[in-house]
Design a protein around this motif. Structure first.
Motif, PDB file in Angstrom:
ATOM      1  N   TRP A  98       0.835  -1.207   0.000  1.00  0.00           N
ATOM      2  CA  TRP A  98       0.000   0.000   0.000  1.00  0.00           C
ATOM      3  C   TRP A  98       0.871   1.260   0.000  1.00  0.00           C
ATOM      4  O   TRP A  98       0.639   2.182  -0.779  1.00  0.00           O
ATOM      5  CB  TRP A  98      -0.921  -0.018   1.221  1.00  0.00           C
ATOM      6  N   ASN A  99       1.884   1.297   0.846  1.00  0.00           N
ATOM      7  CA  ASN A  99       2.770   2.459   0.902  1.00  0.00           C
ATOM      8  C   ASN A  99       3.484   2.688  -0.425  1.00  0.00           C
ATOM      9  O   ASN A  99       3.686   3.828  -0.847  1.00  0.00           O
ATOM     10  CB  ASN A  99       3.800   2.286   2.025  1.00  0.00           C
ATOM     11  N   LYS A 100       3.843   1.592  -1.092  1.00  0.00           N
ATOM     12  CA  LYS A 100       4.519   1.725  -2.381  1.00  0.00           C
ATOM     13  C   LYS A 100       3.589   2.336  -3.415  1.00  0.00           C
ATOM     14  O   LYS A 100       3.988   3.209  -4.201  1.00  0.00           O
ATOM     15  CB  LYS A 100       5.022   0.357  -2.859  1.00  0.00           C
ATOM     16  N   GLU A 101       2.311   1.902  -3.427  1.00  0.00           N
ATOM     17  CA  GLU A 101       1.365   2.462  -4.392  1.00  0.00           C
ATOM     18  C   GLU A 101       1.108   3.945  -4.105  1.00  0.00           C
ATOM     19  O   GLU A 101       1.005   4.761  -5.037  1.00  0.00           O
ATOM     20  CB  GLU A 101       0.052   1.682  -4.380  1.00  0.00           C
ATOM     21  N   VAL A 102       1.002   4.302  -2.826  1.00  0.00           N
ATOM     22  CA  VAL A 102       0.832   5.717  -2.458  1.00  0.00           C
ATOM     23  C   VAL A 102       2.034   6.528  -2.927  1.00  0.00           C
ATOM     24  O   VAL A 102       1.889   7.614  -3.503  1.00  0.00           O
ATOM     25  CB  VAL A 102       0.637   5.852  -0.937  1.00  0.00           C
ATOM     26  N   TRP A 103       3.214   5.991  -2.699  1.00  0.00           N
ATOM     27  CA  TRP A 103       4.446   6.681  -3.095  1.00  0.00           C
ATOM     28  C   TRP A 103       4.482   6.918  -4.606  1.00  0.00           C
ATOM     29  O   TRP A 103       4.821   8.007  -5.072  1.00  0.00           O
ATOM     30  CB  TRP A 103       5.653   5.852  -2.651  1.00  0.00           C
ATOM     31  N   GLU A 104       4.134   5.885  -5.370  1.00  0.00           N
ATOM     32  CA  GLU A 104       4.144   6.017  -6.826  1.00  0.00           C
ATOM     33  C   GLU A 104       3.115   7.052  -7.291  1.00  0.00           C
ATOM     34  O   GLU A 104       3.364   7.818  -8.221  1.00  0.00           O
ATOM     35  CB  GLU A 104       3.859   4.659  -7.476  1.00  0.00           C
ATOM     36  N   GLU A 105       1.959   7.074  -6.632  1.00  0.00           N
ATOM     37  CA  GLU A 105       0.923   8.036  -7.017  1.00  0.00           C
ATOM     38  C   GLU A 105       1.382   9.469  -6.731  1.00  0.00           C
ATOM     39  O   GLU A 105       1.134  10.381  -7.525  1.00  0.00           O
ATOM     40  CB  GLU A 105      -0.367   7.741  -6.248  1.00  0.00           C
ATOM     41  N   LEU A 106       2.066   9.675  -5.639  1.00  0.00           N
ATOM     42  CA  LEU A 106       2.520  11.011  -5.278  1.00  0.00           C
ATOM     43  C   LEU A 106       3.682  11.486  -6.150  1.00  0.00           C
ATOM     44  O   LEU A 106       3.989  12.675  -6.166  1.00  0.00           O
ATOM     45  CB  LEU A 106       2.938  11.047  -3.804  1.00  0.00           C
ATOM     46  N   LYS A 107       4.328  10.568  -6.858  1.00  0.00           N
ATOM     47  CA  LYS A 107       5.408  10.970  -7.756  1.00  0.00           C
ATOM     48  C   LYS A 107       4.869  11.648  -9.008  1.00  0.00           C
ATOM     49  O   LYS A 107       5.598  12.329  -9.723  1.00  0.00           O
ATOM     50  CB  LYS A 107       6.245   9.746  -8.149  1.00  0.00           C
ATOM     51  N   GLY A 108       3.579  11.460  -9.297  1.00  0.00           N
ATOM     52  CA  GLY A 108       2.979  12.085 -10.473  1.00  0.00           C
ATOM     53  C   GLY A 108       2.496  13.497 -10.173  1.00  0.00           C
ATOM     54  O   GLY A 108       2.911  14.134  -9.201  1.00  0.00           O
ATOM     55  N   GLU A 109       1.605  13.990 -11.005  1.00  0.00           N
ATOM     56  CA  GLU A 109       1.069  15.336 -10.814  1.00  0.00           C
ATOM     57  C   GLU A 109       0.193  15.362  -9.566  1.00  0.00           C
ATOM     58  O   GLU A 109      -0.725  14.554  -9.402  1.00  0.00           O
ATOM     59  CB  GLU A 109       0.228  15.753 -12.031  1.00  0.00           C
ATOM     60  N   ARG A 110       0.466  16.308  -8.682  1.00  0.00           N
ATOM     61  CA  ARG A 110      -0.295  16.395  -7.441  1.00  0.00           C
ATOM     62  C   ARG A 110      -1.418  17.412  -7.591  1.00  0.00           C
ATOM     63  O   ARG A 110      -1.208  18.514  -8.097  1.00  0.00           O
ATOM     64  CB  ARG A 110       0.619  16.798  -6.279  1.00  0.00           C
ATOM     65  N   ARG A 111      -2.605  16.997  -7.147  1.00  0.00           N
ATOM     66  CA  ARG A 111      -3.783  17.851  -7.249  1.00  0.00           C
ATOM     67  C   ARG A 111      -4.376  18.089  -5.870  1.00  0.00           C
ATOM     68  O   ARG A 111      -4.088  17.358  -4.927  1.00  0.00           O
ATOM     69  CB  ARG A 111      -4.822  17.186  -8.156  1.00  0.00           C
ATOM     70  N   GLU A 112      -5.211  19.102  -5.775  1.00  0.00           N
ATOM     71  CA  GLU A 112      -5.863  19.389  -4.510  1.00  0.00           C
ATOM     72  C   GLU A 112      -6.675  18.184  -4.057  1.00  0.00           C
ATOM     73  O   GLU A 112      -7.332  17.525  -4.860  1.00  0.00           O
ATOM     74  CB  GLU A 112      -6.784  20.614  -4.654  1.00  0.00           C
ATOM     75  N   HIS A 113      -6.599  17.887  -2.769  1.00  0.00           N
ATOM     76  CA  HIS A 113      -7.271  16.753  -2.127  1.00  0.00           C
ATOM     77  C   HIS A 113      -6.673  15.409  -2.520  1.00  0.00           C
ATOM     78  O   HIS A 113      -7.217  14.367  -2.153  1.00  0.00           O
ATOM     79  CB  HIS A 113      -8.774  16.757  -2.425  1.00  0.00           C
ATOM     80  N   LEU A 114      -5.542  15.428  -3.263  1.00  0.00           N
ATOM     81  CA  LEU A 114      -4.868  14.182  -3.640  1.00  0.00           C
ATOM     82  C   LEU A 114      -3.352  14.339  -3.532  1.00  0.00           C
ATOM     83  O   LEU A 114      -2.614  13.657  -4.248  1.00  0.00           O
ATOM     84  CB  LEU A 114      -5.232  13.775  -5.078  1.00  0.00           C
ATOM     85  N   ASP A 115      -2.883  15.212  -2.647  1.00  0.00           N
ATOM     86  CA  ASP A 115      -1.455  15.537  -2.636  1.00  0.00           C
ATOM     87  C   ASP A 115      -0.743  15.137  -1.345  1.00  0.00           C
ATOM     88  O   ASP A 115       0.318  15.675  -1.031  1.00  0.00           O
ATOM     89  CB  ASP A 115      -1.249  17.030  -2.914  1.00  0.00           C
ATOM     90  N   SER A 116      -1.313  14.193  -0.600  1.00  0.00           N
ATOM     91  CA  SER A 116      -0.643  13.685   0.601  1.00  0.00           C
ATOM     92  C   SER A 116      -1.130  12.267   0.864  1.00  0.00           C
ATOM     93  O   SER A 116      -2.202  11.872   0.384  1.00  0.00           O
ATOM     94  CB  SER A 116      -0.950  14.576   1.808  1.00  0.00           C
ATOM     95  N   PRO A 117      -0.377  11.471   1.626  1.00  0.00           N
ATOM     96  CA  PRO A 117      -0.824  10.103   1.927  1.00  0.00           C
ATOM     97  C   PRO A 117      -2.191  10.067   2.595  1.00  0.00           C
ATOM     98  O   PRO A 117      -3.027   9.208   2.277  1.00  0.00           O
ATOM     99  CB  PRO A 117       0.273   9.578   2.867  1.00  0.00           C
ATOM    100  N   GLY A 118      -2.449  10.992   3.525  1.00  0.00           N
ATOM    101  CA  GLY A 118      -3.733  10.999   4.211  1.00  0.00           C
ATOM    102  C   GLY A 118      -4.895  11.294   3.278  1.00  0.00           C
ATOM    103  O   GLY A 118      -5.959  10.652   3.360  1.00  0.00           O
ATOM    104  N   LEU A 119      -4.700  12.251   2.365  1.00  0.00           N
ATOM    105  CA  LEU A 119      -5.766  12.587   1.423  1.00  0.00           C
ATOM    106  C   LEU A 119      -5.981  11.471   0.406  1.00  0.00           C
ATOM    107  O   LEU A 119      -7.111  11.221  -0.025  1.00  0.00           O
ATOM    108  CB  LEU A 119      -5.441  13.908   0.714  1.00  0.00           C
ATOM    109  N   LEU A 120      -4.904  10.781   0.013  1.00  0.00           N
ATOM    110  CA  LEU A 120      -5.060   9.635  -0.889  1.00  0.00           C
ATOM    111  C   LEU A 120      -5.825   8.511  -0.202  1.00  0.00           C
ATOM    112  O   LEU A 120      -6.628   7.816  -0.835  1.00  0.00           O
ATOM    113  CB  LEU A 120      -3.697   9.142  -1.366  1.00  0.00           C
ATOM    114  N   THR A 121      -5.597   8.321   1.087  1.00  0.00           N
ATOM    115  CA  THR A 121      -6.344   7.305   1.833  1.00  0.00           C
ATOM    116  C   THR A 121      -7.834   7.624   1.822  1.00  0.00           C
ATOM    117  O   THR A 121      -8.680   6.744   1.580  1.00  0.00           O
ATOM    118  CB  THR A 121      -5.828   7.219   3.284  1.00  0.00           C
ATOM    119  N   LYS A 122      -8.167   8.884   2.068  1.00  0.00           N
ATOM    120  CA  LYS A 122      -9.577   9.278   2.053  1.00  0.00           C
ATOM    121  C   LYS A 122     -10.181   9.098   0.665  1.00  0.00           C
ATOM    122  O   LYS A 122     -11.341   8.671   0.526  1.00  0.00           O
ATOM    123  CB  LYS A 122      -9.714  10.728   2.502  1.00  0.00           C
ATOM    124  N   ALA A 123      -9.396   9.400  -0.381  1.00  0.00           N
ATOM    125  CA  ALA A 123      -9.897   9.242  -1.755  1.00  0.00           C
ATOM    126  C   ALA A 123     -10.119   7.766  -2.084  1.00  0.00           C
ATOM    127  O   ALA A 123     -11.061   7.412  -2.798  1.00  0.00           O
ATOM    128  CB  ALA A 123      -8.918   9.871  -2.742  1.00  0.00           C
TER     129      ALA A 123
END
Length: 639
Positions: free
Chosen positions: A396-421
Motif C-alpha cells: 500500500w505504501n509503495k502504491e501511495v508513493w508512486e501516485e505522489l510521484k505524479g502530478e499532485r492535485r488538490e485533495h490528492l497531494d498527501s498520503p492521508g488525502l489519498l487514503t480518504k480518496a
C-alpha cells in the motif's frame, strides 16, 4: 555521432567560441564528464552584475527608516527579561533586503543566522509595491517566539495588519502567518488558494527544499496558477546537500533573473560539479563563472551574489570565539560495542535482519547512545499475521508513493488525502460528492488487515554509560545538552534532575523562559532552529548530526548577538565510529555551504580543540587532521 543523429537523438548545444574541453582526459580522471555549455549558463553569464555595497546610499536607508518608523511612544523593551535595546534602527543587511526586494519585486536572501531576518519579514509587506495580502511561513517551533518578537518590533516600526490580530488599520497590507507544518496538513491542500496572497515570504525557506514533499507541492502549485505572485525567500542555509535544494525557489523569486539554472536537467548537471560527494565532475563550462585560480563553488557564489534580487551576508553576526571540543565519555562497554558492530553488519540486537543500509546506520546511532528501537506487540498477534500485515502495508505504501510521484492535485497531494480518496472510491453505495476518488489496487487488501496488528515502538536500553556522563556534565556546569532521541533526553534529564524540552508548543514557550542559571536538556529537532538561547554559553552535543546546515543552526542558538559571555563552548560526543563519521560528514557538508552560500559556517570557523590529557582515551579517535584543517585543505578535501 552520425548514427545518433540518424536515430533522432538530440545533440548537446554547441560550445561557445574558444572552448575546447579535454573531455576524455577529464572523464578518465574523475569518472564523470565535465559540465557542458547550456542556454541557462549563457543566460546567467549575460545577467548584469551589481555591486550591492554601492547600490544604495545612506540617504536611501534613512528614507526607508523614516517611512517605516512608528510614531514615538512607550515601549516595554527595558522591562523584558533579559532587557533588550530599543530596535530603532535597521541593520544594514535588513535595509538592503527591503530596498532590493521593493526594487526587483522579489528576493533571494541567503542571510546568516543572527542577522535579523525576523524584522525583515515583518516589514516586507510594507515596502513591496501594491501588496494587499501577504503570507509569511515560519517553522512551527518559532510560533511562540513570533508573538514576542512581533510585540517587540511593533512598538517601534509600522507593521502590517496581522490576520486575526487585535487591531486593523485600513489601507495597510494584511499578513497571514502560517507554519510549514500547517501547510503539510490535510486541510491545507488548497490553503493558499483560499487566502490568495500577492506576496509570499519564506523565513527559513529551506523548509520547502524538497519538491516531492506535500507542503512544497502545494506551494509550487499556487505559483503555477498565479505566476504574478511575488516571492521573498530567506534562509541562513538554502542548500545543505545540493543546489537542487533551492533552484526552484530562486526561479520563483527572480524569474529569468535567477542566477541558478531554470531547467531541471541543467540544475542536475551543475550539481555534479558543485554538490559535495566522493566523485565530483570537472567544472567544465562552469569555469566561465570563475576568476583565475578560483574554486568553482566560490565562482558560482560570487556570480549569484552579484545578481539583482540577491542579498547575502558573508560574515558572522557575532564576533566572539566559538570553541569546539571532542568529548569521549569513558570507554564504550564491551557488550555495547559488540552490538554496535552487529548493527553495522546488518542485524539488530534482537536478531532482526535489516533490509537497507540506512536501517543499520540508524540502529548504530541509537546503540551509540545506549539503546535501540524495536517493535513490540502488546496484543500478542501471531508471527504469520504480523508478516502478512507488514507485506500488505508495504504494498500500500509503495502504491501511495508512486501516485505522489505524479502530478499532485488538490485533495490528492498527501498520503492521508489519498487514503480518504481510496475510501471514497470503495464506498457502497457509490460516493457522489465533489471530492476526488482514487481506485487504488492495494487498498482493499490493506483495509482488510490494517486494524489486525497494532505494533508499538519500544526503546530497549543496553547501557546507561552515556546517560551518566551527560548527567554528570549537567551537574558540574550550566549549559544545554542537545539530543536527537526523546528517550535519551528524558533519561538524562531524570538522572541529572534537570528539565527536558522536547517537541510541542508548551516546550517551545517554556524553553524561552529559561534564565540560563541551570542546565537543561533539549531536543535538536525541536529547538536547534530559530530559538534565542544566548542566556547559555556552554553546549554538550550528545548525538552529533551529520547535516552541516543543522549544525549551523544549533550552534547559532547560543553563538549569536546578545551573548554576554566572553566565548561559547561546545563539546561533541565522538566515542563511536557512527558519531565520529557523522561529525566529519557534517564538516564536509558545511564546507559546501560555506563555498556556495558564502556564509561562514560555525563548525568550520570555530576553534576546534582537543580535550585535556586527563580524559579517558577514546575508543574511536578522529585523525589529527580533522581538528586542524585549514581553509585550503578543506577545499582540497571536497574533491
Amino acid at each position: 555521432m552520425k548514427l545518433l543523429q540518424r536515430l533522432g537523438v538530440p545533440q548537446p548545444p554547441s560550445l561557445p567560441p574558444g572552448d575546447v574541453p579535454q573531455v576524455a582526459e577529464n572523464y578518465s580522471r574523475t569518472g564523470r564528464s565535465p559540465v557542458g555549455w547550456s542556454s541557462d549558463l549563457a543566460r546567467i553569464l549575460a545577467l548584469p552584475r551589481r555591486d550591492l555595497a554601492t547600490s544604495y546610499t545612506a540617504a536611501d536607508v534613512e528614507a526607508l527608516e523614516a517611512q517605516l518608523r512608528a510614531p514615538a511612544g512607550p515601549c516595554g523593551c527595558a522591562a523584558m527579561s533579559p532587557a533588550r535595546p530599543c530596535p530603532t534602527r535597521l541593520r544594514r543587511v535588513q535595509a538592503l533586503a527591503l530596498l532590493e526586494a521593493s526594487r526587483v519585486g522579489g528576493l533571494l536572501g541567503p542571510i546568516g543566522t543572527g542577522h535579523g531576518k525576523e524584522l525583515t519579514t515583518f516589514l516586507m509587506p510594507m515596502v513591496m509595491p501594491a501588496c494587499r495580502v501577504a503570507c509569511l511561513f515560519i517553522p512551527a517551533n518559532l510560533l511562540p517566539q513570533f508573538t514576542a518578537e512581533w510585540d517587540y518590533y511593533g512598538a517601534h516600526w509600522r507593521l502590517p495588519n496581522l490576520a486575526g490580530g487585535r487591531w486593523f488599520r485600513p489601507g495597510m497590507p494584511v499578513l497571514h502567518v502560517i507554519t510549514y507544518n500547517k501547510l503539510s496538513s490535510q486541510e491545507a491542500t488548497d490553503l493558499l488558494e483560499r487566502i490568495r496572497p500577492d506576496l509570499v515570504i519564506l523565513n527559513e525557506a529551506h523548509n520547502l527544499k524538497d519538491p516531492k514533499a506535500s507542503r512544497t507541492g502545494r506551494f509550487l502549485r499556487y505559483f503555477e496558477k498565479r505566476p504574478e505572485t511575488r516571492l521573498v525567500a530567506l534562509s541562513g542555509t538554502f542548500a545543505s546537500k545540493s543546489i537542487k535544494d533551492y533552484a526552484h525557489l530562486s526561479r520563483l523569486a527572480l524569474r529569468e533573473g535567477s542566477p541558478l539554472p531554470l531547467a531541471h536537467h541543467v540544475v542536475e548537471e551543475w550539481g555534479t560539479a558543485l554538490d559535495p560527494g566522493k566523485v565530483i565532475a570537472p567544472p567544465g563550462a562552469l569555469e566561465r563563472l570563475c576568476e583565475p585560480e578560483e574554486h568553482v563553488r566560490e565562482g558560482f557564489r560570487r556570480r549569484r551574489n552579484d545578481t539583482r534580487g540577491v542579498v547575502a551576508t558573508d560574515e558572522s553576526a557575532l564576533d566572539k570565539p566559538l570553541i569546539i571540543r571532542p568529548r569521549y565519555p569513558g570507554p564504550v562497554p564491551a557488550e555495547l560495542q559488540a552490538l554496535i558492530e552487529l548493527a553495522h553488519g546488518g542485524e539488530r540486537p534482537d536478531g532482526e535482519q535489516f533490509q537497507e543500509q540506512l536501517q543499520a546506520m540508524a540502529c548504530a546511532r541509537q546503540l551509540s547512545a545506549g539503546f535501540y528501537h524495536r517493535w513490540r506487540y502488546p496484543r500478542g498477534e501471531p508471527p504469520e499475521l504480523i508478516e502478512e500485515w507488514f507485506a500488505k502495508r508495504k504494498a500500500w505504501n509503495k502504491e501511495v508513493w508512486e501516485e505522489l510521484k505524479g502530478e499532485r492535485r488538490e485533495h490528492l497531494d498527501s498520503p492521508g488525502l489519498l487514503t480518504k480518496a481510496a475510501i471514497r472510491a470503495h464506498m457502497s453505495p457509490t460516493y457522489e460528492g465533489d471530492k476526488p476518488v482514487w481506485r487504488a489496487d492495494t487498498w482493499t487488501d490493506w483495509a482488510g488487515i490494517h486494524d489486525e496488528v497494532q505494533p508499538e515502538p519500544q526503546a530497549v536500553w543496553v547501557s546507561d554509560f552515556l546517560v551518566q556522563d551527560a548527567a554528570e556534565w549537567a551537574r558540574t556546569q550550566v549549559g544545554i545538552i542537545w539530543v536527537e532521541f526523546p528517550e535519551l533526553g528524558e533519561r538524562i534529564a531524570r538522572a541529572a534532575g534537570v528539565p527536558f524540552y522536547g517537541g510541542g508548543r508548551v516546550a517551545s514557550e517554556a524553553i524561552l523562559q529559561e534564565s540560563g542559571k541551570r542546565s537543561i536538556v533539549a531536543s535538536i529537532k525541536a529547538h536547534a532552529t530559530g530559538k534565542n538561547l544566548q542566556q547559555f554559553c556552554r553546549n554538550l552535543v550528545v548525538t552529533p548530526p551529520s547535516d552541516g546546515a543543522l549544525w549551523e543552526q544549533l550552534l547559532a542558538r547560543t553563538h549569536r548577538p546578545g551573548q554576554q559571555a566572553a566565548c561559547v563552548e561546545v563539546e561533541v560526543c565522538l566515542h563511536t565510529e557512527a558519531y565520529a563519521a557523522a561529525f566529519v560528514t557534517s564538516r564536509e557538508r558545511a564546507l559546501f555551504i560555506q563555498q556556495t552560500d558564502g556564509q561562514p559556517q560555525k563548525i568550520l570557523t570555530g576553534s576546534l580543540q582537543h580535550t585535556s590529557s586527563e580524559q579517558t582515551s577514546p575508543l574511536v579517535q578522529l585523525p589529527e587532521s580533522n581538528f586542524t584543517w585549514s581553509h585550503h585543505q578543506l577545499c582540497a578535501s571536497s574533491h
